[in-house]
Design an enzyme around this catalytic site. Structure first.
Site, mmCIF file in Angstrom:
data_model
loop_
_atom_site.group_PDB
_atom_site.id
_atom_site.type_symbol
_atom_site.label_atom_id
_atom_site.label_comp_id
_atom_site.label_asym_id
_atom_site.label_seq_id
_atom_site.Cartn_x
_atom_site.Cartn_y
_atom_site.Cartn_z
ATOM 1 N N SER A 92 0.869 -1.173 0.000
ATOM 2 C CA SER A 92 0.000 0.000 0.000
ATOM 3 C C SER A 92 0.904 1.219 0.000
ATOM 4 C CB SER A 92 -0.858 -0.002 1.271
ATOM 5 O OG SER A 92 -1.467 1.251 1.473
ATOM 6 N N TYR A 117 -2.071 -0.522 10.237
ATOM 7 C CA TYR A 117 -2.069 -0.897 8.809
ATOM 8 C C TYR A 117 -0.737 -0.496 8.180
ATOM 9 C CZ TYR A 117 -3.816 -1.054 3.937
ATOM 10 O OH TYR A 117 -4.008 -1.329 2.590
HETATM 11 N N1 LIG Z 1 -8.523 -0.411 -1.917
HETATM 12 C C1 LIG Z 1 -7.579 0.349 -1.388
HETATM 13 O O1 LIG Z 1 -7.761 1.539 -1.113
HETATM 14 C C2 LIG Z 1 -6.221 -0.239 -1.147
HETATM 15 C C3 LIG Z 1 -5.121 0.634 -1.114
HETATM 16 C C4 LIG Z 1 -3.868 0.092 -0.866
HETATM 17 C C5 LIG Z 1 -3.716 -1.271 -0.701
HETATM 18 N N2 LIG Z 1 -4.803 -2.087 -0.733
HETATM 19 C C6 LIG Z 1 -4.581 -3.528 -0.530
HETATM 20 O O2 LIG Z 1 -5.131 -4.236 -1.613
HETATM 21 C C7 LIG Z 1 -5.412 -5.568 -1.188
HETATM 22 C C8 LIG Z 1 -6.782 -5.986 -1.718
HETATM 23 O O3 LIG Z 1 -7.767 -5.182 -1.079
HETATM 24 P P1 LIG Z 1 -9.029 -4.615 -1.848
HETATM 25 O O4 LIG Z 1 -8.866 -3.158 -1.919
HETATM 26 O O5 LIG Z 1 -9.283 -5.381 -3.081
HETATM 27 O O6 LIG Z 1 -10.158 -4.888 -0.738
HETATM 28 P P2 LIG Z 1 -11.292 -5.997 -0.635
HETATM 29 O O7 LIG Z 1 -11.776 -5.906 0.752
HETATM 30 O O8 LIG Z 1 -12.249 -5.863 -1.760
HETATM 31 O O9 LIG Z 1 -10.492 -7.362 -0.870
HETATM 32 C C9 LIG Z 1 -9.746 -7.976 0.146
HETATM 33 C C10 LIG Z 1 -10.060 -9.454 0.122
HETATM 34 O O10 LIG Z 1 -9.276 -10.091 1.127
HETATM 35 C C11 LIG Z 1 -10.095 -11.023 1.786
HETATM 36 N N3 LIG Z 1 -9.619 -11.289 3.132
HETATM 37 C C12 LIG Z 1 -9.699 -10.482 4.216
HETATM 38 N N4 LIG Z 1 -9.203 -11.101 5.301
HETATM 39 C C13 LIG Z 1 -8.790 -12.321 4.891
HETATM 40 C C14 LIG Z 1 -8.210 -13.417 5.549
HETATM 41 N N5 LIG Z 1 -7.947 -13.380 6.863
HETATM 42 N N6 LIG Z 1 -7.913 -14.527 4.828
HETATM 43 C C15 LIG Z 1 -8.190 -14.573 3.509
HETATM 44 N N7 LIG Z 1 -8.761 -13.558 2.823
HETATM 45 C C16 LIG Z 1 -9.059 -12.457 3.516
HETATM 46 C C17 LIG Z 1 -11.471 -10.386 1.811
HETATM 47 O O11 LIG Z 1 -12.506 -11.327 2.043
HETATM 48 C C18 LIG Z 1 -11.534 -9.729 0.452
HETATM 49 O O12 LIG Z 1 -12.103 -10.568 -0.520
HETATM 50 C C19 LIG Z 1 -5.277 -5.566 0.326
HETATM 51 O O13 LIG Z 1 -4.042 -6.151 0.698
HETATM 52 C C20 LIG Z 1 -5.287 -4.087 0.678
HETATM 53 O O14 LIG Z 1 -4.600 -3.815 1.879
HETATM 54 C C21 LIG Z 1 -6.042 -1.598 -0.968
#
Ligand SMILES: NC(=O)c1ccc[n+]([C@@H]2O[C@H](COP(=O)([O-])OP(=O)(O)OC[C@H]3O[C@@H](n4cnc5c(N)ncnc54)[C@H](O)[C@@H]3O)[C@@H](O)[C@H]2O)c1
Length: 254
Positions: free
Chosen positions: A145, A158
Protein backbone atom coordinates in the site's frame (compact mmCIF):
# COMPACT_ATOMS: atom_id res chain seq x y z
CA UNK A 1 -2.81 -12.15 -28.18
CA UNK A 2 0.04 -9.70 -27.59
CA UNK A 3 2.79 -11.77 -25.91
CA UNK A 4 3.24 -8.99 -23.34
CA UNK A 5 -0.21 -9.81 -21.95
CA UNK A 6 -0.40 -13.49 -22.79
CA UNK A 7 -0.60 -15.58 -19.60
CA UNK A 8 -1.39 -18.88 -21.37
CA UNK A 9 0.16 -21.93 -19.69
CA UNK A 10 1.02 -19.92 -16.58
CA UNK A 11 -0.38 -20.87 -13.19
CA UNK A 12 -1.25 -17.92 -10.98
CA UNK A 13 -2.20 -18.11 -7.29
CA UNK A 14 -4.26 -15.15 -6.01
CA UNK A 15 -5.25 -14.60 -2.39
CA UNK A 16 -8.12 -12.28 -1.48
CA UNK A 17 -9.74 -13.27 -4.78
CA UNK A 18 -13.31 -12.85 -3.53
CA UNK A 19 -13.64 -9.13 -4.17
CA UNK A 20 -11.90 -5.90 -5.11
CA UNK A 21 -8.49 -6.10 -6.77
CA UNK A 22 -8.27 -9.89 -6.39
CA UNK A 23 -11.56 -10.52 -8.20
CA UNK A 24 -10.72 -8.15 -11.06
CA UNK A 25 -7.21 -9.55 -11.36
CA UNK A 26 -8.56 -13.10 -11.53
CA UNK A 27 -10.95 -12.04 -14.32
CA UNK A 28 -8.24 -10.17 -16.21
CA UNK A 29 -5.74 -13.03 -16.05
CA UNK A 30 -8.37 -15.67 -16.85
CA UNK A 31 -9.33 -13.87 -20.05
CA UNK A 32 -5.63 -13.83 -20.95
CA UNK A 33 -5.15 -17.56 -20.52
CA UNK A 34 -3.83 -18.08 -16.98
CA UNK A 35 -4.73 -21.14 -14.92
CA UNK A 36 -5.87 -19.92 -11.51
CA UNK A 37 -5.60 -21.02 -7.90
CA UNK A 38 -7.88 -18.76 -5.86
CA UNK A 39 -8.38 -18.20 -2.16
CA UNK A 40 -10.41 -16.00 0.17
CA UNK A 41 -11.88 -16.15 3.65
CA UNK A 42 -15.33 -15.35 2.22
CA UNK A 43 -16.47 -18.67 0.74
CA UNK A 44 -19.48 -17.29 -1.19
CA UNK A 45 -17.47 -14.52 -2.85
CA UNK A 46 -14.69 -16.98 -3.64
CA UNK A 47 -17.11 -19.35 -5.30
CA UNK A 48 -18.58 -16.49 -7.34
CA UNK A 49 -15.08 -15.56 -8.56
CA UNK A 50 -14.28 -19.18 -9.40
CA UNK A 51 -17.52 -19.52 -11.39
CA UNK A 52 -16.95 -16.23 -13.19
CA UNK A 53 -13.40 -17.05 -14.32
CA UNK A 54 -14.23 -20.68 -15.16
CA UNK A 55 -15.94 -19.42 -18.34
CA UNK A 56 -12.47 -18.60 -19.66
CA UNK A 57 -10.02 -20.89 -17.93
CA UNK A 58 -9.38 -23.70 -15.47
CA UNK A 59 -9.63 -22.46 -11.89
CA UNK A 60 -9.54 -24.13 -8.48
CA UNK A 61 -10.36 -22.51 -5.16
CA UNK A 62 -9.69 -23.12 -1.49
CA UNK A 63 -11.28 -20.95 1.20
CA UNK A 64 -9.76 -20.08 4.56
CA UNK A 65 -7.93 -17.60 6.72
CA UNK A 66 -4.70 -16.59 4.99
CA UNK A 67 -3.10 -15.84 8.38
CA UNK A 68 -2.95 -19.62 8.90
CA UNK A 69 0.23 -21.28 7.74
CA UNK A 70 -1.55 -24.49 6.74
CA UNK A 71 -3.78 -22.72 4.19
CA UNK A 72 -0.72 -21.27 2.48
CA UNK A 73 0.92 -24.69 2.30
CA UNK A 74 -2.31 -26.24 0.99
CA UNK A 75 -2.70 -23.58 -1.70
CA UNK A 76 0.74 -24.27 -3.15
CA UNK A 77 0.06 -28.03 -2.99
CA UNK A 78 -3.24 -27.43 -4.79
CA UNK A 79 -1.43 -25.48 -7.52
CA UNK A 80 1.20 -28.20 -8.00
CA UNK A 81 -1.27 -31.10 -7.82
CA UNK A 82 -3.69 -29.45 -10.26
CA UNK A 83 -1.43 -27.69 -12.73
CA UNK A 84 2.02 -29.12 -11.99
CA UNK A 85 3.57 -25.67 -11.56
CA UNK A 86 3.31 -22.29 -9.85
CA UNK A 87 4.56 -19.41 -11.97
CA UNK A 88 3.07 -16.35 -10.29
CA UNK A 89 1.71 -15.69 -6.79
CA UNK A 90 -0.18 -12.54 -5.85
CA UNK A 91 -0.37 -12.14 -2.08
CA UNK A 92 -3.29 -9.74 -2.14
CA UNK A 93 -5.61 -10.61 0.79
CA UNK A 94 -5.69 -7.76 3.27
CA UNK A 95 -7.69 -5.90 5.87
CA UNK A 96 -7.88 -2.31 7.07
CA UNK A 97 -8.88 -1.01 10.51
CA UNK A 98 -11.10 1.81 11.68
CA UNK A 99 -9.12 5.06 11.67
CA UNK A 100 -7.46 5.81 15.01
CA UNK A 101 -4.25 7.50 16.16
CA UNK A 102 -1.34 5.39 17.34
CA UNK A 103 -2.08 5.77 21.05
CA UNK A 104 -5.53 4.24 20.50
CA UNK A 105 -4.34 1.08 18.73
CA UNK A 106 -5.64 -2.00 20.52
CA UNK A 107 -4.00 -5.41 20.68
CA UNK A 108 -6.85 -6.84 18.60
CA UNK A 109 -6.24 -4.31 15.81
CA UNK A 110 -2.50 -4.91 15.83
CA UNK A 111 -2.86 -8.71 15.94
CA UNK A 112 -5.33 -8.70 13.04
CA UNK A 113 -3.13 -6.42 10.93
CA UNK A 114 -0.03 -8.51 11.50
CA UNK A 115 -1.98 -11.77 11.19
CA UNK A 116 -3.62 -11.11 7.83
CA UNK A 117 -1.42 -8.47 6.23
CA UNK A 118 1.99 -9.78 7.36
CA UNK A 119 1.69 -13.48 8.25
CA UNK A 120 -0.60 -13.97 5.24
CA UNK A 121 2.16 -12.69 2.96
CA UNK A 122 5.12 -14.30 4.74
CA UNK A 123 3.53 -17.75 5.05
CA UNK A 124 2.49 -17.42 1.43
CA UNK A 125 6.06 -16.73 0.35
CA UNK A 126 7.36 -19.50 2.61
CA UNK A 127 5.61 -22.11 0.43
CA UNK A 128 5.53 -20.29 -2.92
CA UNK A 129 9.29 -19.74 -3.02
CA UNK A 130 10.37 -23.43 -2.81
CA UNK A 131 7.92 -24.35 -5.59
CA UNK A 132 9.36 -21.59 -7.78
CA UNK A 133 12.95 -22.46 -6.89
CA UNK A 134 12.30 -26.08 -7.89
CA UNK A 135 11.07 -25.04 -11.32
CA UNK A 136 13.89 -22.49 -11.62
CA UNK A 137 11.75 -19.37 -11.95
CA UNK A 138 8.75 -17.44 -10.72
CA UNK A 139 7.36 -14.06 -9.76
CA UNK A 140 5.69 -13.04 -6.50
CA UNK A 141 3.70 -9.80 -6.37
CA UNK A 142 2.81 -8.68 -2.85
CA UNK A 143 0.04 -6.16 -2.43
CA UNK A 144 1.38 -3.55 -0.04
CA UNK A 145 0.00 0.00 0.00
CA UNK A 146 1.10 3.60 -0.15
CA UNK A 147 0.90 3.10 3.63
CA UNK A 148 3.78 0.66 3.11
CA UNK A 149 5.99 3.46 1.82
CA UNK A 150 5.09 6.37 4.10
CA UNK A 151 3.06 7.40 7.09
CA UNK A 152 -0.70 6.91 7.10
CA UNK A 153 -2.34 9.15 9.70
CA UNK A 154 -4.91 7.17 11.71
CA UNK A 155 -3.80 4.01 9.93
CA UNK A 156 -0.85 3.21 12.15
CA UNK A 157 -1.24 -0.55 12.51
CA UNK A 158 -2.07 -0.90 8.81
CA UNK A 159 0.99 1.20 7.91
CA UNK A 160 3.21 -0.86 10.20
CA UNK A 161 1.96 -4.08 8.62
CA UNK A 162 2.28 -2.80 5.06
CA UNK A 163 5.83 -1.51 5.74
CA UNK A 164 6.59 -5.08 6.80
CA UNK A 165 5.31 -6.28 3.42
CA UNK A 166 7.65 -3.83 1.68
CA UNK A 167 10.53 -5.05 3.84
CA UNK A 168 9.99 -8.75 3.18
CA UNK A 169 9.54 -8.00 -0.53
CA UNK A 170 12.92 -6.26 -0.80
CA UNK A 171 14.65 -8.89 1.35
CA UNK A 172 13.32 -11.85 -0.63
CA UNK A 173 14.17 -10.13 -3.93
CA UNK A 174 17.82 -10.02 -2.87
CA UNK A 175 17.81 -13.56 -1.48
CA UNK A 176 16.23 -15.27 -4.50
CA UNK A 177 17.05 -13.03 -7.50
CA UNK A 178 20.05 -15.17 -8.51
CA UNK A 179 17.69 -18.16 -8.71
CA UNK A 180 15.44 -16.37 -11.20
CA UNK A 181 12.67 -15.92 -8.63
CA UNK A 182 11.63 -12.27 -8.41
CA UNK A 183 9.59 -10.51 -5.74
CA UNK A 184 7.93 -7.12 -6.15
CA UNK A 185 5.15 -5.18 -4.44
CA UNK A 186 2.46 -2.81 -5.59
CA UNK A 187 1.59 0.13 -3.34
CA UNK A 188 -1.77 1.66 -4.27
CA UNK A 189 -3.34 4.83 -2.94
CA UNK A 190 -6.98 4.63 -1.82
CA UNK A 191 -9.38 2.93 -4.22
CA UNK A 192 -13.09 2.30 -3.55
CA UNK A 193 -13.22 -1.45 -2.91
CA UNK A 194 -14.83 -3.22 0.06
CA UNK A 195 -11.77 -2.50 2.18
CA UNK A 196 -12.89 1.13 2.47
CA UNK A 197 -16.12 -0.05 4.13
CA UNK A 198 -14.82 0.95 7.55
CA UNK A 199 -15.93 3.85 9.73
CA UNK A 200 -14.38 7.08 8.55
CA UNK A 201 -13.76 5.97 4.94
CA UNK A 202 -17.18 4.71 3.86
CA UNK A 203 -19.04 7.90 2.94
CA UNK A 204 -18.81 9.85 -0.36
CA UNK A 205 -17.65 12.90 1.63
CA UNK A 206 -14.87 10.96 3.35
CA UNK A 207 -13.72 9.48 0.03
CA UNK A 208 -13.81 12.91 -1.63
CA UNK A 209 -11.57 14.16 1.14
CA UNK A 210 -9.17 11.24 0.60
CA UNK A 211 -9.18 12.03 -3.12
CA UNK A 212 -7.98 15.57 -2.42
CA UNK A 213 -4.78 14.03 -1.07
CA UNK A 214 -3.74 13.02 -4.59
CA UNK A 215 -2.43 15.44 -7.24
CA UNK A 216 -5.04 13.90 -9.58
CA UNK A 217 -7.78 14.87 -7.09
CA UNK A 218 -9.57 11.55 -7.43
CA UNK A 219 -9.23 8.03 -6.09
CA UNK A 220 -7.94 5.21 -8.26
CA UNK A 221 -10.61 3.18 -9.99
CA UNK A 222 -9.97 -0.44 -8.84
CA UNK A 223 -9.56 -1.47 -12.48
CA UNK A 224 -6.72 1.05 -12.87
CA UNK A 225 -4.83 -0.59 -10.01
CA UNK A 226 -5.48 -4.06 -11.45
CA UNK A 227 -4.31 -2.95 -14.90
CA UNK A 228 -0.99 -1.96 -13.32
CA UNK A 229 -0.83 -5.34 -11.55
CA UNK A 230 -1.22 -7.06 -14.92
CA UNK A 231 1.53 -4.90 -16.45
CA UNK A 232 3.82 -5.79 -13.54
CA UNK A 233 2.99 -9.50 -13.98
CA UNK A 234 3.49 -9.38 -17.75
CA UNK A 235 5.84 -12.08 -19.06
CA UNK A 236 7.71 -9.17 -20.64
CA UNK A 237 8.42 -7.57 -17.26
CA UNK A 238 11.20 -10.02 -16.44
CA UNK A 239 13.99 -7.89 -14.93
CA UNK A 240 12.07 -5.88 -12.29
CA UNK A 241 12.92 -7.22 -8.84
CA UNK A 242 12.61 -5.89 -5.29
CA UNK A 243 10.51 -2.88 -6.24
CA UNK A 244 7.62 -1.35 -4.31
CA UNK A 245 5.67 0.38 -7.05
CA UNK A 246 3.36 3.25 -6.09
CA UNK A 247 0.10 3.59 -8.01
CA UNK A 248 -0.96 6.81 -6.42
CA UNK A 249 -1.91 9.50 -8.92
CA UNK A 250 1.34 11.25 -8.02
CA UNK A 251 1.14 11.41 -4.22
CA UNK A 252 4.77 10.31 -3.82
CA UNK A 253 5.88 12.94 -6.34
CA UNK A 254 5.30 15.57 -3.65
N1 LIG B 1 -8.52 -0.41 -1.92
C1 LIG B 1 -7.58 0.35 -1.39
O1 LIG B 1 -7.76 1.54 -1.11
C2 LIG B 1 -6.22 -0.24 -1.15
C3 LIG B 1 -5.12 0.63 -1.11
C4 LIG B 1 -3.87 0.09 -0.87
C5 LIG B 1 -3.72 -1.27 -0.70
N2 LIG B 1 -4.80 -2.09 -0.73
C6 LIG B 1 -4.58 -3.53 -0.53
O2 LIG B 1 -5.13 -4.24 -1.61
C7 LIG B 1 -5.41 -5.57 -1.19
C8 LIG B 1 -6.78 -5.99 -1.72
O3 LIG B 1 -7.77 -5.18 -1.08
P1 LIG B 1 -9.03 -4.62 -1.85
O4 LIG B 1 -8.87 -3.16 -1.92
O5 LIG B 1 -9.28 -5.38 -3.08
O6 LIG B 1 -10.16 -4.89 -0.74
P2 LIG B 1 -11.29 -6.00 -0.64
O7 LIG B 1 -11.78 -5.91 0.75
O8 LIG B 1 -12.25 -5.86 -1.76
O9 LIG B 1 -10.49 -7.36 -0.87
C9 LIG B 1 -9.75 -7.98 0.15
C10 LIG B 1 -10.06 -9.45 0.12
O10 LIG B 1 -9.28 -10.09 1.13
C11 LIG B 1 -10.10 -11.02 1.79
N3 LIG B 1 -9.62 -11.29 3.13
C12 LIG B 1 -9.70 -10.48 4.22
N4 LIG B 1 -9.20 -11.10 5.30
C13 LIG B 1 -8.79 -12.32 4.89
C14 LIG B 1 -8.21 -13.42 5.55
N5 LIG B 1 -7.95 -13.38 6.86
N6 LIG B 1 -7.91 -14.53 4.83
C15 LIG B 1 -8.19 -14.57 3.51
N7 LIG B 1 -8.76 -13.56 2.82
C16 LIG B 1 -9.06 -12.46 3.52
C17 LIG B 1 -11.47 -10.39 1.81
O11 LIG B 1 -12.51 -11.33 2.04
C18 LIG B 1 -11.53 -9.73 0.45
O12 LIG B 1 -12.10 -10.57 -0.52
C19 LIG B 1 -5.28 -5.57 0.33
O13 LIG B 1 -4.04 -6.15 0.70
C20 LIG B 1 -5.29 -4.09 0.68
O14 LIG B 1 -4.60 -3.81 1.88
C21 LIG B 1 -6.04 -1.60 -0.97
Amino acid sequence: MDPLLNFSNLTVLITGAGSGFGLKLAEGLASRGANLVLSDINEDNLENTRKSVSKHTEAVALAGDIAEESLNRNLVELALNTFGQLDIAVNNAGVAHNPAPVHEMTEDIIDKQFGVNVKGVMFGMKYQLPAMLKQKGGHILNVSSLAGLGGAPKGGAYAAAKHAVSGITRTAAIEYGRKNVRVNAICPFYSPTNILNVDGYNTPEAQQQLAMGSPMKRLADPQEVVNTMMLLLSPGNSYMNGQTIAVDGGVTAW
